[in-house]
Structures are given as C-alpha cells and as structure tokens.
Scaffold this motif. Structure first.
Motif, PDB file in Angstrom:
ATOM      1  N   VAL A  49     -34.315  16.027  24.650  1.00 36.56           N
ATOM      2  CA  VAL A  49     -33.415  15.102  25.340  1.00 36.56           C
ATOM      3  C   VAL A  49     -34.216  14.025  26.068  1.00 36.56           C
ATOM      4  CG1 VAL A  49     -31.773  14.900  27.231  1.00 36.56           C
ATOM      5  CG2 VAL A  49     -31.538  16.742  25.598  1.00 36.56           C
ATOM      6  N   LEU A  50     -35.330  14.439  26.683  1.00 35.32           N
ATOM      7  CA  LEU A  50     -36.102  13.491  27.485  1.00 35.32           C
ATOM      8  C   LEU A  50     -36.906  12.514  26.635  1.00 35.32           C
ATOM      9  CD1 LEU A  50     -37.468  15.642  30.453  1.00 35.32           C
ATOM     10  CD2 LEU A  50     -35.585  14.023  30.441  1.00 35.32           C
ATOM     11  N   PHE A  51     -37.497  13.004  25.545  1.00 34.05           N
ATOM     12  CA  PHE A  51     -38.471  12.156  24.864  1.00 34.05           C
ATOM     13  C   PHE A  51     -38.099  11.746  23.447  1.00 34.05           C
ATOM     14  CE2 PHE A  51     -40.896  14.637  28.001  1.00 34.05           C
ATOM     15  CZ  PHE A  51     -41.232  13.565  28.825  1.00 34.05           C
ATOM     16  N   ALA A  52     -37.180  12.450  22.793  1.00 30.21           N
ATOM     17  CA  ALA A  52     -36.801  12.064  21.427  1.00 30.21           C
ATOM     18  C   ALA A  52     -35.303  11.840  21.407  1.00 30.21           C
ATOM     19  CB  ALA A  52     -37.215  13.144  20.428  1.00 30.21           C
ATOM     20  N   ARG A  53     -34.887  10.726  21.976  1.00 34.41           N
ATOM     21  CA  ARG A  53     -33.465  10.540  22.234  1.00 34.41           C
ATOM     22  C   ARG A  53     -32.622  10.551  20.975  1.00 34.41           C
ATOM     23  NH1 ARG A  53     -31.147   6.956  26.460  1.00 34.41           N
ATOM     24  NH2 ARG A  53     -29.641   8.593  26.137  1.00 34.41           N
ATOM     25  N   ASN A  54     -33.190  10.116  19.863  1.00 35.09           N
ATOM     26  CA  ASN A  54     -32.371  10.109  18.662  1.00 35.09           C
ATOM     27  C   ASN A  54     -32.628  11.311  17.776  1.00 35.09           C
ATOM     28  OD1 ASN A  54     -30.816   7.824  19.148  1.00 35.09           O
ATOM     29  ND2 ASN A  54     -32.589   6.534  18.686  1.00 35.09           N
ATOM     30  N   LEU A  88     -35.038  17.472  36.329  1.00 35.13           N
ATOM     31  CA  LEU A  88     -33.782  16.737  36.444  1.00 35.13           C
ATOM     32  C   LEU A  88     -33.950  15.289  36.885  1.00 35.13           C
ATOM     33  CD1 LEU A  88     -31.549  19.518  37.987  1.00 35.13           C
ATOM     34  CD2 LEU A  88     -31.925  18.939  35.605  1.00 35.13           C
ATOM     35  N   ARG A  89     -35.061  15.015  37.578  1.00 34.11           N
ATOM     36  CA  ARG A  89     -35.224  13.695  38.173  1.00 34.11           C
ATOM     37  C   ARG A  89     -35.067  12.563  37.151  1.00 34.11           C
ATOM     38  NH1 ARG A  89     -39.907  13.092  42.521  1.00 34.11           N
ATOM     39  NH2 ARG A  89     -38.290  13.859  43.920  1.00 34.11           N
ATOM     40  N   THR A  90     -35.641  12.771  35.991  1.00 35.92           N
ATOM     41  CA  THR A  90     -35.589  11.700  34.985  1.00 35.92           C
ATOM     42  C   THR A  90     -34.212  11.574  34.338  1.00 35.92           C
ATOM     43  OG1 THR A  90     -36.608  13.360  33.610  1.00 35.92           O
ATOM     44  CG2 THR A  90     -37.981  11.510  34.259  1.00 35.92           C
ATOM     45  N   LEU A  91     -33.337  12.552  34.608  1.00 31.85           N
ATOM     46  CA  LEU A  91     -32.052  12.547  33.904  1.00 31.85           C
ATOM     47  C   LEU A  91     -30.974  11.727  34.604  1.00 31.85           C
ATOM     48  CD1 LEU A  91     -31.809  16.291  32.896  1.00 31.85           C
ATOM     49  CD2 LEU A  91     -31.914  14.375  31.323  1.00 31.85           C
ATOM     50  N   TYR A  92     -31.219  11.351  35.873  1.00 28.73           N
ATOM     51  CA  TYR A  92     -30.153  10.695  36.621  1.00 28.73           C
ATOM     52  C   TYR A  92     -29.652   9.430  35.937  1.00 28.73           C
ATOM     53  CZ  TYR A  92     -31.565  13.760  40.419  1.00 28.73           C
ATOM     54  OH  TYR A  92     -31.864  14.856  41.173  1.00 28.73           O
ATOM     55  N   SER A  93     -30.594   8.699  35.325  1.00 35.22           N
ATOM     56  CA  SER A  93     -30.189   7.419  34.748  1.00 35.22           C
ATOM     57  C   SER A  93     -29.605   7.591  33.345  1.00 35.22           C
ATOM     58  CB  SER A  93     -31.396   6.491  34.696  1.00 35.22           C
ATOM     59  OG  SER A  93     -32.456   7.149  34.032  1.00 35.22           O
ATOM     60  N   ARG A  94     -29.682   8.818  32.816  1.00 36.15           N
ATOM     61  CA  ARG A  94     -29.185   9.050  31.451  1.00 36.15           C
ATOM     62  C   ARG A  94     -27.678   9.243  31.448  1.00 36.15           C
ATOM     63  NH1 ARG A  94     -32.967  10.931  28.044  1.00 36.15           N
ATOM     64  NH2 ARG A  94     -34.998   9.976  28.400  1.00 36.15           N
ATOM     65  N   ASP A  95     -27.096   9.248  30.229  1.00 36.81           N
ATOM     66  CA  ASP A  95     -25.653   9.471  30.173  1.00 36.81           C
ATOM     67  C   ASP A  95     -25.344  10.966  30.289  1.00 36.81           C
ATOM     68  OD1 ASP A  95     -26.167  10.498  27.686  1.00 36.81           O
ATOM     69  OD2 ASP A  95     -25.595   8.675  26.630  1.00 36.81           O
ATOM     70  N   VAL A 134     -25.852  17.115  30.097  1.00 30.52           N
ATOM     71  CA  VAL A 134     -25.251  18.373  29.650  1.00 30.52           C
ATOM     72  C   VAL A 134     -26.242  19.150  28.800  1.00 30.52           C
ATOM     73  CG1 VAL A 134     -23.521  19.321  28.078  1.00 30.52           C
ATOM     74  CG2 VAL A 134     -22.832  17.676  29.791  1.00 30.52           C
ATOM     75  N   MET A 135     -26.901  18.443  27.873  1.00 24.42           N
ATOM     76  CA  MET A 135     -27.826  19.099  26.959  1.00 24.42           C
ATOM     77  C   MET A 135     -29.022  19.689  27.688  1.00 24.42           C
ATOM     78  SD  MET A 135     -26.966  19.079  23.772  1.00 24.42           S
ATOM     79  CE  MET A 135     -26.196  20.217  24.751  1.00 24.42           C
ATOM     80  N   ALA A 136     -29.634  18.858  28.536  1.00 24.82           N
ATOM     81  CA  ALA A 136     -30.859  19.301  29.196  1.00 24.82           C
ATOM     82  C   ALA A 136     -30.575  20.475  30.127  1.00 24.82           C
ATOM     83  CB  ALA A 136     -31.486  18.148  29.977  1.00 24.82           C
TER      84      ALA A 136
END
Lengths: 330, 309
Positions: free
Chosen positions: A312-317, B85-92, B97-99
């Motif tokens: 999720v963090l590094f391979a978004r697609n 989690l910190r890097t996830l705040y800006s994500r959709d 949910v996935m992480a």
C-alpha cells in the motif's frame, strides 16, 4: 489495435489457465486444479468489485455478501432436493436464476440506501449490510446456522454440462472468467463506463454536464452484485459447502486486498491480484523454515500483514505497475 | 416481564456501552482529526487485554497490572503511529483500510506467536470478585459495577480534556479544520501522535476491563471493532458527544434486545421459530439502527461542524 507486450502477457496467462487441468493431470496432482478453480472464482468476484472500487471509486466493504447469497441459493436448493426430494430445486437453471435475481435484488436494496452516503460512511454502511446478511445466515437453524450446509448434490444442468466432473466444472469456471473479463472490458469502454469513471474523478463536473450520478452508480452496484452472486453459484458447486463465513466482513476485505494487490482500474488487475493473494497464502504458509522449534510457515500472516502495508505504501498500483505499461495514446 | 432482570440488563447495557465508548472515543478522534480509517484499533484493545494478563501474572495484582498496561499500550500506539500510520494520513480511505487490515493480521499472528493460540484468563482480586446488592434482591457483580464507574469517570475526564483544556481546544480545532490549525503554527504531527497514543490507551483500558468478563483471545478485537465502527458512524465521525450517546444506545439495545427479544417475538411468532429467530434478529438490530440513521442522516446523529467532510 496494436499488440503490446502487455497483451501478449495477458494472453499467455489465460492460455496457461486454460491448460491447468491438463498440466495437473500430467503432474498427477489434481489438488491444484481445485486451487486454481477457487482462484478463478474469486477473480470473477474481484473483477466485479473492481467496477465499483477501481472504476467507480465506491469502496464497497460488503461484496462477499453477494457471493454468499448466490452460494446459499445452491445450498438451499440442494438441501431440499436431498432431504425432501423436491427435484426441481436441484435444477441448475432454477438455482442459477435464483442466485442472479436474489443477488441483484439485494444489491439493489443495499445500493439504493448506501449510495446516499459518501466516503467512510459508505464503507461502513455496506459493511453493516453484509454483516446483517451474515447474521441472518447464522440465525437460520434449518440451513445449518453457523456450521454451514454441506451440499450433497451439485446443481443439475440437465445434461448440458456435468458439474460433478472436475474438468467440466473447471472449464465452466474458466469460460465464465473469460466472459466476465470481456463484459468488463465492454462495460468500462462503453458510454456507461465513461460516466462511471467520470463520476469518480470529478462528480461536480459530471453533474454540470447533465448526468445524475446516482442512477449510474446504482446500476453499476447492481451489476457488480449480480456477478458476485454468480461467483457464489460457482463457489458452492466447487466447494460442496456453504457457510455464513463466506459472507463475513473479512472475506470482503480479502476481495479488496486482491484488487489492491493486482492494481486498481486495470482490467486484468483483479485476476493477477487473486492469483497473487492465494499463491502468497499457499507459498508463505509452506515456508520450510524452522526457527527455535517454530514453524515459520504456520505464522504466514506475520509476513503477509506487513507485506500488505508495504504494498500500500510503496507500490500503489500493485502488480499492475510491474507489468509492461500500455502506451498512453489518449 | 421480569423487572429485576430488566434492571440488571440495563446495567449490563451501560457496561457494554461504556466499554464501547472507550474504544469509540479514540477511534472517532483519529477518524475526525486525521481523516483516517483505522481498522487496527481493535488490535490495540486486544493488546490491552494480553498485556494486562501478562502484567497481572508478573505482579500478582490486577490493579498493578492494569496500571502498567496503560502506558504500555500508549507507547505501542505511538510506535505504530510513527512507523506505519503516519504516511497514510494523506492517502485515500481505501489505502488506509488495506494497510490497517494488514496490521490486524500482523497483530493477530504476533499474539499467537508470543502468547500461543489458547486464550488467557485474567484473575481478579477478591474485592472485585464479589457481588454487590445495589438493587435489593438482585446481586450484581462488583467488577461490572467497577467498569461502569471507571467508564463514567473516564468519560467525564475526556469531556473535561476536550472541552476545557488547551489540548482539547487543539483537538476540536483539528477536527473541524486541520489545515487551518497547522497554518496557525501548531505542531500537528505531534498532536496527531499524542491523540493516537491517547486513543490507544483508551482502547487498552477497554481491553483490560473486558478481559476478565469476556475471554482474552486472538480475534477479540475484530468483533468489537465492528461494533465500535457502528457506534462512531451513528454518532457522527469526529464527535465525542455523538460517540458517547451512540455507544450507550448500542450497548442498551444490544444487551436488552438479546434478553427480551425472544419474549417479544413470542407474541407474534410461534415459540419454536421465535427462539431460533431471536438471536439473529438481535445481532442484526444494531446494524438496522445504523442503516436507519444513515438513511435519514447520512452524516450520523451529531456531525461535527466544520469543512472538508
């Protein structure tokens, strides 16, 4: 249309999947035919969910419910045919119609209410609905409650195809996958698909040019639910078993993982995702490594969990980003 | 109708509701301020129960174990926030949910690895193991009463912190417009980490209190997580007041419904089918309530005022 390396890769994958029963015959281990069949069914369900998540931006967290509805149509039919001798309930076409109509109707009701909400609320309300279906299946004592229902008789397709033959069943599933892939391709490229994609990227603009997104979203929701119901029909026949667990919210989570793993908004993404998900499960749980008397494979989710976060963090697609990219023409 | 039973069930309902509130308070703050879906909140609740079981074993005292658990879960929450989690705040929301789903898998397996697959028991000290006769003729377990008491005290404290202190002011400001408080020179990262740690500690508190009544086992976080999500969605995401009211409501409906639905159904259904339908319908009731609320008010009962939502 020019043929890109991506087309070749996808075609090669499909040809390989088409040959699976012969390959496993040659290997002398038919276990893998069942495994791949299960993957393909989940891929069908994930493909349908991708219409909502990947193309429509609607994160439905209750998609497994429709699989359950379709599967229970087979289970209940087989139950009454076996216990009470009601033969018409074993008729595969009756079961199939019930599965399709049932899941479509339920998707219509759930969609009509859920699509009034947005964002997190939409995620939560779709999950709540699927939990309601889960608990209603748990509550029905006649059909096994939370123990589930063993299917002693597979759907009778009146001689057109024999589902008791593993190879025929596999090819029915494989053909269904091809049809659903084609359907999704046509759907996404159609004017309808353009509206769905348009509402995802900019709803206000779609409204401004005169579309009412709600109707289109609801239609997509029902289509996706119906296809998932069909996947449930296949799943019940493959597993010879249905249980409420098929509808649990974590199963819906698995479907979303497949889409994210494979890459959203790409036609083949969910298929790659479903393959990767179950292969990873199979692979990680059979790691032949023992540390301090502990079998590493037994704790495969310890590796899979962080892996998911990294993806999720590094391979978004997802896997899609590692495949040859189609040249951007438009 | 058995009035004593009803009273007892209402107390049980409050107890469940307050437990749910402890979980919902942290979750709704994280949701509201950081716009972050955190499915792993249930895992922190589970860790609270496991930590408490271990610490109680070490110190031979439930109270000491509980006191040690709170900072431990707070630290765990802060670490999880900083690493994952910190890097996830800006994500959709989908990415979040996935992480956090991945985090659930990790925590469940890690727990199985460390504590083994068999559930644990948290032994209670004698004075909590007794029953108190608050209503004449209906002895009520002291521990459940203690949960209600602690729940109300923490709810009061939380109200005080959110409504009366500077930290609370920042939290409320963050819930209504986080870009703006960032622009006003507030270290929003630190605020996020603190709020997350606080939420984790509350989840841990709920876990250690639920441990002795339910069982301490793997997956205990998931079922209560779903209930908690229902609570914060009904209450309106980001609203502490909404979370409190919705939590008590859900607690009462779930508990009282479970014990009285069979009787009510008996009035309209034959006894046998009422007995089988009742458990299913009572499990569904809270979801029915949630869909009803969302169908009428798509933002929950008490949507916090503000923009960007």
């Amino acid at each position: 249309m020019t043929i890109s390396s991506r087309h070749i890769l996808n075609t090669a994958l499909l040809v390989f999947l088409g040959l699976i029963p012969f390959i496993t015959d040659w290997m002398g281990d038919s276990f893998y035919t069942g495994l791949v069949a299960r993957i393909l069914i989940l891929a069908i369900a994930a493909l349908s969910l991708n219409l909502l998540i990947g193309y429509g931006g609607m994160v439905s967290f209750g998609h497994a419910a429709y699989i359950g509805v379709g599967a229970y149509c087979v289970g209940i039919g087989a139950f009454h045919a076996f216990e009470d001798g009601i033969d018409w309930m074993l008729n595969g076409y009756v079961q199939l119609s019930a599965a399709l109509l049932g899941s479509a109707l339920i998707a219509l009701i759930i969609g009509a209410i859920s699509l009034r909400t947005r964002g997190v609320y939409f995620i939560m309300i779709t999950m709540a609905f699927s939990q309601m279906l889960y608990f209603s299946a748990v509550g029905v004592e006649t059909y096994g409650a939370d123990d589930g229902l063993t299917i002693y008789l597979r759907s009778d397709m009146l001689g057109l195809i024999d589902l008791n033959d593993e190879k025929s069943l596999y090819y029915l599933i494989f053909a269904s996958l091809l049809v659903v892939l084609y359907l999704m391709h046509r759907l996404v490229e159609s004017p309808f698909g353009n509206v769905i994609r348009g509402t995802r990227s900019n709803e206000a603009r779609m409204r401004a040019i005169g579309f009412s997104p709600y109707k289109y979203r609801l239609t997509a929701f029902v289509i996706a639910g119906t296809i998932a119901g069909y996947a449930g029909f296949l799943m019940a026949n493959l597993n010879d078993f249905v249980s409420p667990d098929m509808m649990h919210w974590t199963r819906s989570g698995d479907l979303i993982i497949m889409i994210v793993l494979g890459g959203m908004a790409s036609l083949f993404g969910p298929l790659y995702g479903a393959l990767a998900f179950l292969m990873l499960e199979e692979l990680l749980s059979s790691i032949p490594l023992t540390i301090g008397g502990l079998h590493v494979g037994e704790y495969w989710q310890l590796i899979f969990g962080p892996l998911l976060i990294l993806i999720v963090l590094f391979a978004r697609n997802g896997i899609d980003s590692f495949l040859p990219q189609p040249r951007k023409s438009s | 109708m058995n009035w004593l039973l009803l009273l007892e069930q209402i107390l049980n309902g409050f107890q469940l509701g307050l437990l749910l509130f402890l979980l919902a308070a942290g979750l709704t703050l994280v949701f509201g301020i950081m716009d972050m879906v955190n499915l792993a909140h249930g895992s922190l609740y589970m860790m609270g129960a496991y930590f408490c079981a271990t610490f109680t074993g070490w110190t031979d005292s439930f109270i000491l174990g509980a006191i040690l658990t709170l900072p431990a879960v707070f630290i765990l929450g802060v670490v999880v926030e900083m690493i994952a989690l910190r890097t996830l705040y800006s994500r959709d929301h989908l990415d979040q949910v996935m992480a956090t789903f991945g985090l659930i898998l990790f925590f469940n397996e890690a727990t199985r690895l460390i504590w083994g697959p068999i559930g644990l028991v948290i032994p209670l000290p004698d004075f909590l193991n007794e029953t108190v006769e608050i209503i004449p003729g209906a002895p009520y377990p002291a521990f459940r009463l203690a949960i209600i008491l602690v729940g109300f005290i923490v709810a009061g404290l939380l109200y005080f912190i959110v409504a009366r202190t500077k930290l609370g002011m920042l939290i409320r400001a963050g819930a209504s417009n986080r870009e703006m408080i960032g622009a006003l020179g507030i270290n929003i990262r630190l605020l996020f980490t603190l709020v997350f740690g606080l939420g984790a500690a509350l989840a841990g508190l709920a876990g250690l209190m639920a441990g002795p009544i339910l069982s301490v086992e793997i997956g205990m976080g998931e079922s209560i997580l779903i209930l908690t999500l229902v609570v914060i969605v009904i209450g309106g995401i980001g609203s502490i007041k909404g979370a409190f009211i919705a939590a008590i409501l859900i607690g009462l409906i779930d508990t009282v419904g479970r014990s009285f639905l069979p009787e009510i159904l008996n009035l309209v259904l034959p006894e046998a089918s009422a007995a089988t339908a009742a458990p299913a319908i009572s499990s569904m009731m809270i979801y029915l309530l949630m869909t009803l609320v969302l169908a009428i008010k798509p933002q929950g009962l008490f949507p916090p005022r503000g923009v960007g939502r």
